[in-house]
Design an enzyme around this catalytic site. Structure first.
Site, PDB file in Angstrom:
ATOM      1  N   ASP A   1      10.901 -22.816  13.512  1.00  0.00           N
ATOM      2  CA  ASP A   1       9.844 -23.125  14.591  1.00  0.00           C
ATOM      3  C   ASP A   1       9.353 -24.493  15.159  1.00  0.00           C
ATOM      4  OD1 ASP A   1       9.776 -20.223  14.371  1.00  0.00           O
ATOM      5  OD2 ASP A   1       8.288 -20.196  12.988  1.00  0.00           O
ATOM      6  N   GLN A   3      12.508 -12.441   9.636  1.00  0.00           N
ATOM      7  CA  GLN A   3      12.044 -10.980   9.953  1.00  0.00           C
ATOM      8  C   GLN A   3      13.134 -10.124   9.841  1.00  0.00           C
ATOM      9  OE1 GLN A   3      11.644 -12.209  14.437  1.00  0.00           O
ATOM     10  NE2 GLN A   3       9.745 -13.443  13.882  1.00  0.00           N
ATOM     11  N   SER A  34      17.342 -14.897   8.556  1.00  0.00           N
ATOM     12  CA  SER A  34      16.382 -14.506   9.110  1.00  0.00           C
ATOM     13  C   SER A  34      15.361 -13.663   8.403  1.00  0.00           C
ATOM     14  CB  SER A  34      16.614 -13.384  10.414  1.00  0.00           C
ATOM     15  OG  SER A  34      15.534 -12.919  10.956  1.00  0.00           O
ATOM     16  N   LYS A  72      14.406 -17.631  20.861  1.00  0.00           N
ATOM     17  CA  LYS A  72      12.953 -17.656  20.639  1.00  0.00           C
ATOM     18  C   LYS A  72      12.101 -17.080  21.644  1.00  0.00           C
ATOM     19  CE  LYS A  72      13.457 -18.681  16.159  1.00  0.00           C
ATOM     20  NZ  LYS A  72      13.147 -17.562  15.361  1.00  0.00           N
ATOM     21  N   ARG A 117      13.932 -10.122  24.163  1.00  0.00           N
ATOM     22  CA  ARG A 117      14.286 -10.704  22.915  1.00  0.00           C
ATOM     23  C   ARG A 117      15.348  -9.750  22.314  1.00  0.00           C
ATOM     24  NH1 ARG A 117       9.893 -14.037  19.565  1.00  0.00           N
ATOM     25  NH2 ARG A 117      11.683 -14.665  18.477  1.00  0.00           N
ATOM     26  N   ARG A 171      14.672 -22.204  23.765  1.00  0.00           N
ATOM     27  CA  ARG A 171      13.944 -23.717  23.392  1.00  0.00           C
ATOM     28  C   ARG A 171      14.621 -24.738  23.515  1.00  0.00           C
ATOM     29  NH1 ARG A 171       9.847 -21.444  18.554  1.00  0.00           N
ATOM     30  NH2 ARG A 171       8.021 -20.745  20.089  1.00  0.00           N
TER      31      ARG A 171
HETATM   32  C1  S3P Z   1       9.064 -15.545  11.390  1.00  0.00           C
HETATM   33  C2  S3P Z   1      10.257 -15.691  11.051  1.00  0.00           C
HETATM   34  C3  S3P Z   1      11.023 -16.789  12.094  1.00  0.00           C
HETATM   35  C4  S3P Z   1      10.376 -17.461  12.747  1.00  0.00           C
HETATM   36  C5  S3P Z   1       9.144 -16.678  13.456  1.00  0.00           C
HETATM   37  C6  S3P Z   1       8.327 -16.054  12.363  1.00  0.00           C
HETATM   38  C7  S3P Z   1       8.576 -14.406   9.960  1.00  0.00           C
HETATM   39  O1  S3P Z   1      11.830 -15.902  12.724  1.00  0.00           O
HETATM   40  O2  S3P Z   1      10.814 -18.013  13.619  1.00  0.00           O
HETATM   41  O3  S3P Z   1       8.351 -17.566  14.077  1.00  0.00           O
HETATM   42  O4  S3P Z   1       7.126 -14.381  10.025  1.00  0.00           O
HETATM   43  O5  S3P Z   1       9.101 -13.798   9.260  1.00  0.00           O
HETATM   44  P1  S3P Z   1      13.306 -15.483  12.308  1.00  0.00           P
HETATM   45  O6  S3P Z   1      13.214 -14.712  11.116  1.00  0.00           O
HETATM   46  O7  S3P Z   1      14.034 -14.544  13.477  1.00  0.00           O
HETATM   47  O8  S3P Z   1      14.284 -16.871  12.085  1.00  0.00           O
END
Ligand code: S3P
Length: 430
Positions: A314, A168, A166, A341, A123, A345
């Site tokens: 998700d 994350q 994003s 992902k 990833r 997907r």
């Molecule tokens: C998440 C953010 C999303 C999501 C992941 C969990 C998080 O990812 O798809 O399952 O907990 O911040 P991205 O921020 O990369 O979109």
């Protein structure tokens, strides 16, 4: 690797609670570890991904007491209490663990190595490496992928303009901002889930959001607080869509998180004609929750794009299943993120549902589904992707004949007890 046999044809009924939200459970552990005092977590999600975060924190000396699988006490000793781990920190298959930890570790006074299974090593990590390096971090990677060696450096706050929304990446930068000098700002092109902002603010951090911009000041103490984790709307999505599609079903899902940055699927399904009632909203800490009541519905095709995509990022494997049963055409665009992902997907969900008779065309940034198409039982694979495994387990319930899904175990990454919960509402799974 276990497989699951699905026997179709049953109506789904009952009233069930969902396991805790995965995103919020990760944050409860991580922020609890950096806070001062005892963070008492209830309805914690003991799934594979969150257990990876827990093990990484323990490897860095954080004391976490497990009272029962869903109830923990994190004994935080403040922002600067992490200790270097012996060897690599194993994030297993969890992108959230790796990206959020990268933000925390970039500003520590010791070096760290973040690694994980093959699926995670594939990833993209540049999205956190590049902005962290702009703050002064030094991160060595395998051409933008894990393992990541994070070297001890002093960080400085800066302004980040993200190319994709994003949570994350945003969270990694805000966490690095706690350890940087000055102010760290993150501008996103659209809203992403805001659990980090809500929890850090509740713990006393000086963090401010204005539209799609959020800023944090460095060096402030976080204070422990009791956290009850809402049911995960991304897990609720599976029994929810199953009840919409299986005839004569009526299902209530209790205490589901309905944070507006996460409810894209509910909005889209309602536009498609789904009978989903959202009960009275109440707060569990800083997160809104509600009961959802679902009855079997006839759906019509729709178009999904823009900011809604991030609010249901998700949910696309299960949404693709729903779209196969909607009258007319459903088009999803602006969703190229789905390609990076746990699996690609767009490709994996389309291929497996095509094997069950679905009419799906893939696009570089989405897909087109023509419905309503009867599905037929088939031998399919999860490709090791938890959300695809569960989406196929729902598709099997409305197919003609038996469906066998290879590698169902990965459902435990985000939804431990998925098979049993589905059985309690009437699914026939062996
Ligand atoms: C998440 C953010 C999303 C999501 C992941 C969990 C998080 O990812 O798809 O399952 O907990 O911040 P991205 O921020 O990369 O979109």
């Amino acid at each position: 690797m276990k497989s699951l046999t699905v026997h179709p044809g049953k109506k789904l009924n009952g009233c069930v609670s969902l396991p805790g939200d995965k995103s919020i459970s990760h944050r409860a552990l991580l922020f609890g570890a950096l806070a001062l005092g005892e963070t008492h977590v209830t309805n914690f999600l003991p799934g594979g991904d969150c257990m990876a975060t827990l093990a990484c924190l323990r490897a860095m000396g954080v004391e976490i007491e497990t009272i029962r699988p869903t109830e923990l006490i994190v004994r935080g000793r403040g922002l600067h209490s992490l200790q270097p781990a012996q060897g690599a920190l194993n994030c297993v298959r969890s992108g959230t663990t790796m990206r959020l930890l990268a933000g925390i570790l970039a500003g520590q006074r010791f070096d760290s190595l973040l690694d994980g299974e093959e699926q995670l090593r594939r990833r993209p990590m540049r999205r956190v490496i590049d902005p962290l390096q702009r703050m002064g971090a030094h991160i060595e990677s395998q051409d933008g992928r894990a393992p990541l060696k994070i070297c001890a450096r002093a960080l400085r706050g800066c302004d980040h303009q993200l190319e994709i929304a994003s949570a994350q990446v945003k969270s990694a930068l805000l966490l690095a901002g706690l350890f940087a000098e000055g102010i760290t700002r993150v501008h996103e092109p659209g809203p992403s889930r805001d659990h980090t902002e809500r929890m850090l603010q509740a713990m006393g951090a000086a963090i401010h959001s204005d539209g799609n911009t959020v800023q944090i000041e460095a060096g402030q103490a976080l204070h422990a607080l009791p956290l009850r984790i809402p049911g995960d709307i991304s897990s609720a999505a599976f029994p929810l869509v199953a009840a919409l599609l299986a005839p004569q079903s009526e299902l209530t899902l209790k205490d589901v998180g309905v944070n507006p940055t996460r409810t894209g699927l509910l909005d889209v399904l309602q536009i498609m004609g789904a009978a989903v009632k959202i009960g009275k909203v109440h707060f569990q800490g800083s997160e809104p929750t509600a009961d959802l009541t679902i009855s079997s519905s006839t759906l019509r095709g729709t178009q999904v794009g823009g900011e809604t995509v991030v609010r249901m990022i998700d949910e696309f494997p299960i949404f693709m299943v729903a779209a196969t049963q909607a009258q007319g055409v459903t088009v999803v665009r602006d969703a190229a993120e789905l390609r990076v992902k746990e699996t690609d997907r767009i490709a994996t969900a389309a291929a497996e549902l095509q094997a069950m008779g679905a009419r799906v065309e893939t696009l570089p940034d989405g897909f087109i589904v023509e419905g309503a198409t009867p599905l037929r039982g088939a031998h399919v694979s999860s490709h090791g992707d938890h959300r695809l495994a569960m989406a196929l387990a729902v598709a099997g319930l409305i197919a003609s004949g038996e469906t066998v899904i290879d590698d169902i175990d990965c459902a435990e990454d985000s939804f431990p007890g998925f098979v049993n919960l589905m059985r309690t509402i009437g699914a026939q799974y062996d």
